[in-house]
Design a protein around this motif. Structure first.
Motif, PDB file in Angstrom:
ATOM      1  N   ASP A   1      57.039  40.240  57.858  1.00 54.26           N
ATOM      2  CA  ASP A   1      56.450  41.320  58.640  1.00 54.26           C
ATOM      3  C   ASP A   1      57.397  41.663  59.780  1.00 54.26           C
ATOM      4  OD1 ASP A   1      54.321  40.996  56.956  1.00 54.26           O
ATOM      5  OD2 ASP A   1      53.035  40.005  58.411  1.00 54.26           O
ATOM      6  N   GLY A   2      57.633  42.952  59.998  1.00 55.16           N
ATOM      7  CA  GLY A   2      58.490  43.374  61.084  1.00 55.16           C
ATOM      8  C   GLY A   2      59.321  44.582  60.699  1.00 55.16           C
ATOM      9  N   LEU A   3      60.230  44.956  61.596  1.00 58.42           N
ATOM     10  CA  LEU A   3      61.142  46.073  61.361  1.00 58.42           C
ATOM     11  C   LEU A   3      62.441  45.537  60.774  1.00 58.42           C
ATOM     12  CD1 LEU A   3      60.698  48.225  64.579  1.00 58.42           C
ATOM     13  CD2 LEU A   3      60.145  48.897  62.250  1.00 58.42           C
ATOM     14  N   TYR A   4      62.892  46.173  59.708  1.00 56.17           N
ATOM     15  CA  TYR A   4      64.075  45.721  58.992  1.00 56.17           C
ATOM     16  C   TYR A   4      64.989  46.889  58.663  1.00 56.17           C
ATOM     17  CZ  TYR A   4      61.730  41.265  58.131  1.00 56.17           C
ATOM     18  OH  TYR A   4      61.112  40.054  58.271  1.00 56.17           O
ATOM     19  N   VAL A   5      66.270  46.580  58.477  1.00 57.31           N
ATOM     20  CA  VAL A   5      67.204  47.505  57.867  1.00 57.31           C
ATOM     21  C   VAL A   5      67.201  47.124  56.385  1.00 57.31           C
ATOM     22  CG1 VAL A   5      69.589  48.310  57.741  1.00 57.31           C
ATOM     23  CG2 VAL A   5      68.606  47.660  59.956  1.00 57.31           C
ATOM     24  N   ILE A   6      66.882  48.095  55.530  1.00 55.86           N
ATOM     25  CA  ILE A   6      66.772  47.809  54.095  1.00 55.86           C
ATOM     26  C   ILE A   6      67.625  48.774  53.283  1.00 55.86           C
ATOM     27  CG2 ILE A   6      64.439  46.870  54.314  1.00 55.86           C
ATOM     28  CD1 ILE A   6      63.386  49.538  53.118  1.00 55.86           C
TER      29      ILE A   6
ATOM     30  N   LEU B   1      67.798  52.311  55.245  1.00 54.59           N
ATOM     31  CA  LEU B   1      66.685  52.791  56.057  1.00 54.59           C
ATOM     32  C   LEU B   1      66.266  51.718  57.058  1.00 54.59           C
ATOM     33  CD1 LEU B   1      64.548  53.898  52.983  1.00 54.59           C
ATOM     34  CD2 LEU B   1      65.931  55.428  54.402  1.00 54.59           C
ATOM     35  N   VAL B   2      65.659  52.143  58.147  1.00 56.28           N
ATOM     36  CA  VAL B   2      64.983  51.227  59.056  1.00 56.28           C
ATOM     37  C   VAL B   2      63.493  51.457  58.839  1.00 56.28           C
ATOM     38  CG1 VAL B   2      64.594  50.555  61.458  1.00 56.28           C
ATOM     39  CG2 VAL B   2      66.879  51.295  60.717  1.00 56.28           C
ATOM     40  N   LYS B   3      62.797  50.409  58.387  1.00 57.12           N
ATOM     41  CA  LYS B   3      61.380  50.530  58.032  1.00 57.12           C
ATOM     42  C   LYS B   3      60.621  49.288  58.457  1.00 57.12           C
ATOM     43  CE  LYS B   3      61.415  54.460  55.784  1.00 57.12           C
ATOM     44  NZ  LYS B   3      60.636  55.601  56.210  1.00 57.12           N
ATOM     45  N   ARG B   4      59.318  49.447  58.581  1.00 53.22           N
ATOM     46  CA  ARG B   4      58.424  48.321  58.846  1.00 53.22           C
ATOM     47  C   ARG B   4      58.000  47.743  57.499  1.00 53.22           C
ATOM     48  NH1 ARG B   4      56.384  46.605  63.270  1.00 53.22           N
ATOM     49  NH2 ARG B   4      56.840  48.527  64.402  1.00 53.22           N
ATOM     50  N   LEU B   5      58.130  46.429  57.358  1.00 46.46           N
ATOM     51  CA  LEU B   5      57.764  45.753  56.121  1.00 46.46           C
ATOM     52  C   LEU B   5      56.576  44.836  56.361  1.00 46.46           C
ATOM     53  CD1 LEU B   5      61.260  44.626  54.759  1.00 46.46           C
ATOM     54  CD2 LEU B   5      60.065  46.797  54.387  1.00 46.46           C
ATOM     55  N   GLN B   6      55.760  44.688  55.315  1.00 46.97           N
ATOM     56  CA  GLN B   6      54.651  43.746  55.356  1.00 46.97           C
ATOM     57  C   GLN B   6      54.423  43.214  53.945  1.00 46.97           C
ATOM     58  OE1 GLN B   6      50.892  45.434  56.505  1.00 46.97           O
ATOM     59  NE2 GLN B   6      49.904  43.448  56.651  1.00 46.97           N
ATOM     60  N   ARG B   7      54.418  41.895  53.810  1.00 47.30           N
ATOM     61  CA  ARG B   7      54.106  41.291  52.507  1.00 47.30           C
ATOM     62  C   ARG B   7      52.629  41.501  52.223  1.00 47.30           C
ATOM     63  NH1 ARG B   7      58.095  37.408  50.408  1.00 47.30           N
ATOM     64  NH2 ARG B   7      56.497  37.082  48.844  1.00 47.30           N
ATOM     65  N   VAL B   8      52.334  41.882  50.989  1.00 49.58           N
ATOM     66  CA  VAL B   8      50.944  42.078  50.571  1.00 49.58           C
ATOM     67  C   VAL B   8      50.704  41.262  49.295  1.00 49.58           C
ATOM     68  CG1 VAL B   8      50.668  44.331  51.681  1.00 49.58           C
ATOM     69  CG2 VAL B   8      51.525  44.232  49.357  1.00 49.58           C
ATOM     70  N   PRO B   9      49.436  40.930  49.016  1.00 58.58           N
ATOM     71  CA  PRO B   9      49.145  40.126  47.832  1.00 58.58           C
ATOM     72  C   PRO B   9      49.665  40.777  46.547  1.00 58.58           C
ATOM     73  CG  PRO B   9      47.215  40.279  49.250  1.00 58.58           C
ATOM     74  CD  PRO B   9      48.245  41.225  49.803  1.00 58.58           C
ATOM     75  N   GLY B  10      49.947  39.924  45.577  1.00 62.38           N
ATOM     76  CA  GLY B  10      50.412  40.415  44.287  1.00 62.38           C
ATOM     77  C   GLY B  10      51.912  40.544  44.184  1.00 62.38           C
ATOM     78  N   GLY B  11      52.652  39.881  45.080  1.00 58.54           N
ATOM     79  CA  GLY B  11      54.110  39.947  45.013  1.00 58.54           C
ATOM     80  C   GLY B  11      54.666  41.311  45.373  1.00 58.54           C
TER      81      GLY B  11
END
Length: 155
Positions: free
Chosen positions: A94-99, A106-116
């Motif tokens: 969870d957090g802001l990442y360069v992806i 891109l610079v985006k906010r990521l969050q792990r969600v259930p189901g991989g």
């Protein structure tokens, strides 16, 4: 002693470290080459004590001028972000990442969600969130984690 090295050593003696300022193309080129590259557009000095307090290694930190509006109001165009490329920060969380996503950086906010899966969102509500599967079918990589936003805002 080369002039650049002398400047780095001088900054270090004052409790500062010299960090490279790079553009986003740096990440694509360096990922392909597996190393930090030559997209440096400048240098800036930063307080070593702050980096140490957050357990950040200056050898894995770079500074990027922000462009675009997708993560406004958190990061405004023209502000600078400190990004760590240390191995422990290159895993989805969870957090802001360069992806890298489908060949774009891109610079985006990521969050792990259930189901991989991974939710990818923009702080700007004008941009819709989406999810990707972490099964390797999508062209996706985490290139760095944003650890600080630094900018001057007019009030």
């Amino acid at each position: 002693m080369p002039e650049a090295q002398a400047a780095v050593e001088d900054a270090n003696t004052q409790g500062l470290v010299t960090l490279p300022v790079v553009n986003l193309a740096y990440f694509l080129e360096n990922e392909a080459q597996g190393r930090r590259g030559d997209r440096t557009i400048g240098y800036t000095k930063f307080d070593r004590a702050w980096l140490d307090a957050w357990y950040l290694d200056p050898d894995h930190i770079c500074v990027i001028p922000a462009v675009g509006e997708t993560v406004e109001p958190t990061i405004k165009g023209g502000e600078y972000i400190l990004v760590t490329q240390a191995e422990e920060h290159l895993k989805p969380g969870d957090g802001l990442y360069v992806i890298r996503l489908d060949g774009d950086v891109l610079v985006k906010r990521l969050q792990r969600v259930p189901g991989g899966k991974l939710a990818i969102t923009s702080d700007n509500p004008s941009y819709k969130p989406y999810e990707i599967a972490l099964d390797g079918a999508t062209d996706f990589a985490i290139l760095g984690k944003v650890v600080l936003v630094h900018g001057v805002r007019r009030v």
